[in-house]
Design a protein around this motif. Structure first.
Motif, PDB file in Angstrom:
ATOM      1  N   TRP A   1      -4.106  -3.824  -9.351  1.00  0.00           N
ATOM      2  CA  TRP A   1      -5.272  -4.496  -8.762  1.00  0.00           C
ATOM      3  C   TRP A   1      -5.996  -5.350  -9.806  1.00  0.00           C
ATOM      4  O   TRP A   1      -6.281  -6.520  -9.576  1.00  0.00           O
ATOM      5  CB  TRP A   1      -6.215  -3.440  -8.162  1.00  0.00           C
TER       6      TRP A   1
ATOM      7  N   PHE B   1     -12.023  -1.888  -5.994  1.00  0.00           N
ATOM      8  CA  PHE B   1     -10.841  -1.030  -5.905  1.00  0.00           C
ATOM      9  C   PHE B   1     -11.240   0.360  -5.413  1.00  0.00           C
ATOM     10  O   PHE B   1     -12.247   0.910  -5.846  1.00  0.00           O
ATOM     11  CB  PHE B   1     -10.198  -0.930  -7.295  1.00  0.00           C
TER      12      PHE B   1
ATOM     13  N   LEU C   1      -6.433 -10.563  -1.915  1.00  0.00           N
ATOM     14  CA  LEU C   1      -7.345  -9.522  -2.405  1.00  0.00           C
ATOM     15  C   LEU C   1      -8.491  -9.410  -1.402  1.00  0.00           C
ATOM     16  O   LEU C   1      -9.499 -10.091  -1.494  1.00  0.00           O
ATOM     17  CB  LEU C   1      -7.829  -9.866  -3.818  1.00  0.00           C
TER      18      LEU C   1
ATOM     19  N   VAL D   1      -3.875   0.445  -3.623  1.00  0.00           N
ATOM     20  CA  VAL D   1      -3.894  -0.943  -3.121  1.00  0.00           C
ATOM     21  C   VAL D   1      -3.606  -1.022  -1.619  1.00  0.00           C
ATOM     22  O   VAL D   1      -3.847  -2.045  -0.989  1.00  0.00           O
ATOM     23  CB  VAL D   1      -2.884  -1.876  -3.859  1.00  0.00           C
TER      24      VAL D   1
END
Ligand code: F6R
Ligand code: MG
Ligand code: MG
Length: 375
Positions: A78, A105, A100, A109
């Motif tokens: 990430w 985060f 994204l 992911v």
């Protein structure tokens, strides 16, 4: 094999911006990713890595001993994508940061935009495996080749003549397939050869079903495929989920040549221009992973590795072989054939798949002009 420390290969990918449209990852983004991977090896987060791209997708191929879905490894991927996206914004590349989908985060992911395929296994004497990466198509594009690799005796001679694959009885023969219904978020596991027809009943519907995992009859992991549905996560069209897959080969698994053989046929996949068209998948070497004509045709690359406890040895650029020239030539012919349909099916996808593209916005305008048909 038991008691040995297992190793994990994680392939995590994202489209975080590309050069001249949805075309290719800029070399500077690859450099950013390579630098981050090098640092992570020094920091002992991972053991080894190989960075590559197919079209506008950046792929991080990582070796480590932390198992699948490991937070540290996912966070590393990430943060690497974030850094590369930052560079993409500085260069004003197209679609910078596209995949994204989250601001921060949250442990894995999955569900955040990037796709991942991971496989953990106990090392054998020698561990050949193939990492496939596709651009301008969707995860179910792997359904046909994976069926042929692991279930079709006309493709995989070993299913018939290798005693390690063809056991004493059905219990000691064949492979298990985990199939996901991508709309309902449900899965089923089916074993071949016993349930071959049921398996085909599902995976032939590539608009709904996607193979996510394959194990040998004895539960030894054989393959992993990324299956995220970006548009379902984002709730709108955000590009196709260009997929990756890891397939183990040799010595009780299909031989390398059996793993590659299905790609000698450029079968039709959904994706291509605006994620809204069928077109042939073209197997190509890394240097030709550059979809341009009508944003395609869709590409697949195959990188062969030997995996040790410490290193990803390789890769071999497996479609860089004149033996695949004919498939590429056929793919060009098939592209011409499909293109001449213009906006008509079967070049354009059916209504169900187009629901997750930009077409509904266009159709909305016409909705109020429709009148009831008289009986
Ligand atoms: C296909 C793909 C491209 C774009 C097309 C339009 O997966 O990403 O074909 O859909 O280039 O892109 P925009 O709408 O960004 O101009
Ligand atoms: Mg793109
Ligand atoms: Mg792409």
């Amino acid at each position: 094999m038991s008691g040995e420390k297992k190793i994990t290969v994680s392939v995590i990918k994202a489209d975080i911006g590309s050069l001249a449209g949805h075309h290719v990852v800029h070399p500077e983004l690859l450099e950013v990713a390579r630098k981050e991977m090098k640092k992570a090896i020094q920091d002992k987060i991972i053991k080894d890595a190989y960075v590559t791209n197919v079209g506008d997708d950046l792929e991080l191929i990582m070796l480590h001993d932390k198992g699948e879905n490991n937070e540290k490894v996912h966070e590393l991927a990430w943060n690497t994508f974030l850094k590369a996206a930052k560079r993409a914004r500085e260069l004003k590349l197209y679609g910078a940061g596209q995949d994204l989908l989250s601001d921060s985060f949250s442990g894995n992911v999955k569900g955040m935009g990037p796709g991942s395929a991971e496989i953990e296994f106990a090392p054998r004497k020698s561990d050949p495996l193939v990492v496939f990466a596709m651009d301008k198509t969707e995860p179910s594009a792997f359904n046909l080749p994976l069926f042929r690799i692991f279930a079709d005796p006309f493709n995989t001679a070993g299913l018939v003549i290798d005693p390690k694959m063809h056991g004493e009885d059905l219990e000691h023969t064949g492979f298990k397939f985990k199939v996901i219904n991508v709309y309902e978020g449900k899965y089923v596991v089916l074993k071949v050869p016993e349930e071959m027809y049921d398996l085909l009943a599902l995976i032939g519907s590539t608009d709904t079903y996607s193979i996510e995992r394959i194990w040998r009859y004895d539960d030894e992991p054989a393959a992993a495929i990324s299956t995220s549905k970006l548009s379902l996560i984002a709730g709108k069209y955000v590009g196709k989920d260009d997929p990756v897959a890891i397939v183990r080969a040799q010595s009780g698994f299909p031989a390398l040549g059996e793993v590659l053989e299905p790609f000698s046929f450029p079968f039709a996949v959904a994706g291509f221009m605006r994620g809204s068209h069928f077109g042939p998948i073209m197997p190509c070497p890394q240097k030709h992973a550059t979809p341009s004509r009508f944003d395609g045709p869709p590409r697949v690359i195959a990188l062969g590795f030997n995996v040790t406890e410490e290193r990803l040895v390789g890769p071999a650029d497996l479609f860089d072989d004149p033996a695949f020239d004919y498939a590429r030539q056929q793919a060009n012919l098939i592209t011409d054939y499909f293109r001449r349909h213009g906006p008509f099916m079967p070049h354009r996808l059916g209504e169900k798949e187009l629901e997750y593209t930009t077409l509904p916005l266009v159709l909305e305008k016409l909705a109020k002009r429709f009148q009831k048909v008289e009986e």
